[in-house]
Design a protein around this motif. Structure first.
Motif, PDB file in Angstrom:
ATOM      1  N   ALA A  57       0.237  15.658   7.123  1.00  0.00           N
ATOM      2  CA  ALA A  57       1.678  15.046   7.114  1.00  0.00           C
ATOM      3  C   ALA A  57       2.329  15.780   8.162  1.00  0.00           C
ATOM      4  N   TYR A  58       2.580  17.109   7.948  1.00  0.00           N
ATOM      5  CA  TYR A  58       3.300  17.844   8.550  1.00  0.00           C
ATOM      6  C   TYR A  58       3.228  18.042  10.189  1.00  0.00           C
ATOM      7  N   ASP A  59       1.813  17.768  10.622  1.00  0.00           N
ATOM      8  CA  ASP A  59       1.663  17.483  12.109  1.00  0.00           C
ATOM      9  C   ASP A  59       1.555  16.222  12.192  1.00  0.00           C
ATOM     10  N   ASN A  60       1.893  15.173  11.545  1.00  0.00           N
ATOM     11  CA  ASN A  60       1.875  13.957  11.910  1.00  0.00           C
ATOM     12  C   ASN A  60       3.230  13.273  11.432  1.00  0.00           C
ATOM     13  N   PRO A  61       4.446  13.829  11.900  1.00  0.00           N
ATOM     14  CA  PRO A  61       5.687  13.251  11.259  1.00  0.00           C
ATOM     15  C   PRO A  61       5.938  11.960  11.870  1.00  0.00           C
ATOM     16  N   ARG A  62       6.624  11.022  11.148  1.00  0.00           N
ATOM     17  CA  ARG A  62       6.774   9.600  11.349  1.00  0.00           C
ATOM     18  C   ARG A  62       7.959   8.951  10.672  1.00  0.00           C
ATOM     19  N   PHE A  63       8.691   8.370  11.264  1.00  0.00           N
ATOM     20  CA  PHE A  63       9.797   7.452  10.642  1.00  0.00           C
ATOM     21  C   PHE A  63       9.371   6.314  10.146  1.00  0.00           C
ATOM     22  N   VAL A  64      10.079   5.617   9.560  1.00  0.00           N
ATOM     23  CA  VAL A  64       9.499   4.001   9.003  1.00  0.00           C
ATOM     24  C   VAL A  64       9.389   3.169  10.370  1.00  0.00           C
ATOM     25  N   ILE A 104       0.866  -1.248  -0.030  1.00  0.00           N
ATOM     26  CA  ILE A 104       0.004   0.001  -0.083  1.00  0.00           C
ATOM     27  C   ILE A 104       0.971   1.217  -0.016  1.00  0.00           C
ATOM     28  N   PRO A 105       0.555   2.282  -0.995  1.00  0.00           N
ATOM     29  CA  PRO A 105       1.508   3.371  -0.873  1.00  0.00           C
ATOM     30  C   PRO A 105       0.759   4.303   0.070  1.00  0.00           C
ATOM     31  N   ILE A 106       1.858   4.831   0.919  1.00  0.00           N
ATOM     32  CA  ILE A 106       1.549   5.733   2.117  1.00  0.00           C
ATOM     33  C   ILE A 106       2.508   6.884   2.053  1.00  0.00           C
ATOM     34  N   GLN A 107       2.366   7.958   2.826  1.00  0.00           N
ATOM     35  CA  GLN A 107       3.532   9.062   2.752  1.00  0.00           C
ATOM     36  C   GLN A 107       3.918   9.126   4.319  1.00  0.00           C
ATOM     37  N   THR A 108       5.179   9.308   4.157  1.00  0.00           N
ATOM     38  CA  THR A 108       6.191   9.684   5.373  1.00  0.00           C
ATOM     39  C   THR A 108       6.708  10.812   5.424  1.00  0.00           C
ATOM     40  N   LEU A 109       6.759  11.656   6.659  1.00  0.00           N
ATOM     41  CA  LEU A 109       7.269  12.864   6.832  1.00  0.00           C
ATOM     42  C   LEU A 109       8.230  12.655   8.036  1.00  0.00           C
ATOM     43  N   CYS A 110       9.497  13.232   7.740  1.00  0.00           N
ATOM     44  CA  CYS A 110      10.664  13.119   8.707  1.00  0.00           C
ATOM     45  C   CYS A 110      10.501  13.837  10.046  1.00  0.00           C
ATOM     46  N   PRO A 111      10.240  13.212  11.262  1.00  0.00           N
ATOM     47  CA  PRO A 111      10.434  14.019  12.360  1.00  0.00           C
ATOM     48  C   PRO A 111      11.530  14.700  12.621  1.00  0.00           C
ATOM     49  N   CYS A 112      12.777  14.254  12.205  1.00  0.00           N
ATOM     50  CA  CYS A 112      14.127  14.897  12.553  1.00  0.00           C
ATOM     51  C   CYS A 112      14.182  16.003  11.750  1.00  0.00           C
ATOM     52  N   SER A 113      13.871  15.952  10.607  1.00  0.00           N
ATOM     53  CA  SER A 113      13.827  16.982   9.399  1.00  0.00           C
ATOM     54  C   SER A 113      13.023  18.127   9.782  1.00  0.00           C
ATOM     55  N   LYS A 114      11.811  17.760  10.354  1.00  0.00           N
ATOM     56  CA  LYS A 114      10.936  18.911  10.771  1.00  0.00           C
ATOM     57  C   LYS A 114      11.505  19.573  12.297  1.00  0.00           C
ATOM     58  N   GLU A 115      12.248  18.733  12.906  1.00  0.00           N
ATOM     59  CA  GLU A 115      12.752  19.395  14.143  1.00  0.00           C
ATOM     60  C   GLU A 115      13.789  20.269  13.983  1.00  0.00           C
ATOM     61  N   ILE A 116      14.772  20.034  13.007  1.00  0.00           N
ATOM     62  CA  ILE A 116      15.953  20.825  12.712  1.00  0.00           C
ATOM     63  C   ILE A 116      15.667  22.015  11.659  1.00  0.00           C
ATOM     64  N   SER A 117      14.619  21.928  11.113  1.00  0.00           N
ATOM     65  CA  SER A 117      14.593  22.993   9.635  1.00  0.00           C
ATOM     66  C   SER A 117      13.523  24.076  10.146  1.00  0.00           C
TER      67      SER A 117
END
Length: 264
Positions: free
Chosen positions: A213-220, A146-159
């Motif tokens: 996605a931005y409000d719900n960051p998740r690593f694999v 199933i195709p999904i989307q991930t947004l990196c929590p680390c990237s959000k935190e440091i950017s």
């Protein structure tokens, strides 16, 4: 003038004895395309085309099997459900005098998915594999991608602005004792992800998905753990294997994580 007196008896080579004393786990046919009808949770039925593998075990004293009988038995598969799959395996065991039989069906399945704001509906395909086996007992493993989307929590935190996000693939494999809808597994993947993926989005929908996605960051690692909790809560599912692979947008490699429960 010659007179036709009957059919010449043909030599049955594959049924001859073999003296090499090597039993085979699987022998059969592969890559056969076959029309298939499946149950659809919303629309009743759905037609697809499956790529089929059929096999049986072969005793050490037999040289070969009867390949044509695989297709003959497959014709009994009128539609895809537990009882029908087991019937085909029973027929394979009976007609090929085998102790075990296996059937693998690989096919696309289309889910009708509604956009989150406008409600626009469009089909989205997921790749599915059913692997049914029967020796003494019947088992069915179901795999969906199933195709999904991930947004990196680390990237959000440091950017200071934004975060890197990308499409990912959630591969869920289950062994279940009861019927589990493919749509249910897709819903679990969407719930575990940073955001779902859609085939049709208008501007209001795109805004919503991006911000969600931005409000719900998740690593694999987060996604596979969330999926494990959802699968653990479903009493129908006996065992599972989950892999999430993120097709990274700022790296030249992918990221992945795997979780298993009683998987063989």
């Amino acid at each position: 003038m010659a007179v036709f007196t009957g059919v010449k008896k043909l030599r049955d080579v594959q049924s001859e004895k073999d003296v090499r004393n090597v039993p085979l786990k699987y022998v059969g046919i592969d890559n056969l395309r076959w029309p298939l009808q499946l149950k659809d949770k919303k629309r009743g039925v759905q037609n697809t085309v499956a790529k089929v593998r059929l096999a049986v075990d072969l005793p050490q004293d037999l040289r070969g099997t009867h390949m044509s009988r695989f297709v003959e038995c497959l014709q009994e598969l009128e539609y895809l459900e537990l009882g029908q799959e087991e019937r085909v395996l029973d027929l394979l065991k009976e007609h090929l005098q085998a102790r075990s039989a296996m059937m693998r069906l690989e096919f696309p399945y289309f889910i009708q998915k509604s956009a989150p704001v406008t409600g626009k509906v469009a089909p989205m395909d997921i790749d599915c594999v059913y692997t049914a086996e029967k020796g003494e007992q019947f088992s069915l493993k179901v795999r969906v991608e199933i195709p999904i989307q991930t947004l990196c929590p680390c990237s959000k935190e440091i950017s200071d602005r934004g975060a890197h996000n990308q499409r990912a693939i959630a591969r869920i494999e289950i062994l279940a004792g009861e019927m589990v809808w493919l749509e249910e597994l897709a819903e679990m993947a969407d719930k575990a992800a940073s955001a779902p993926v859609y085939s049709l989005l208008k501007r209001l929908d795109e805004k919503f998905v991006t911000e969600h996605a931005y409000d719900n960051p998740r690593f694999v690692e987060d996604v596979v753990r969330e999926l494990a909790l959802l699968l653990d809560d479903d009493r129908r599912i006996k065992s599972y294997r989950v892999q999430v692979k993120s097709i990274e947008s700022i790296h030249n490699h992918n990221a992945f994580a795997v979780v298993e429960k009683d998987w063989q």
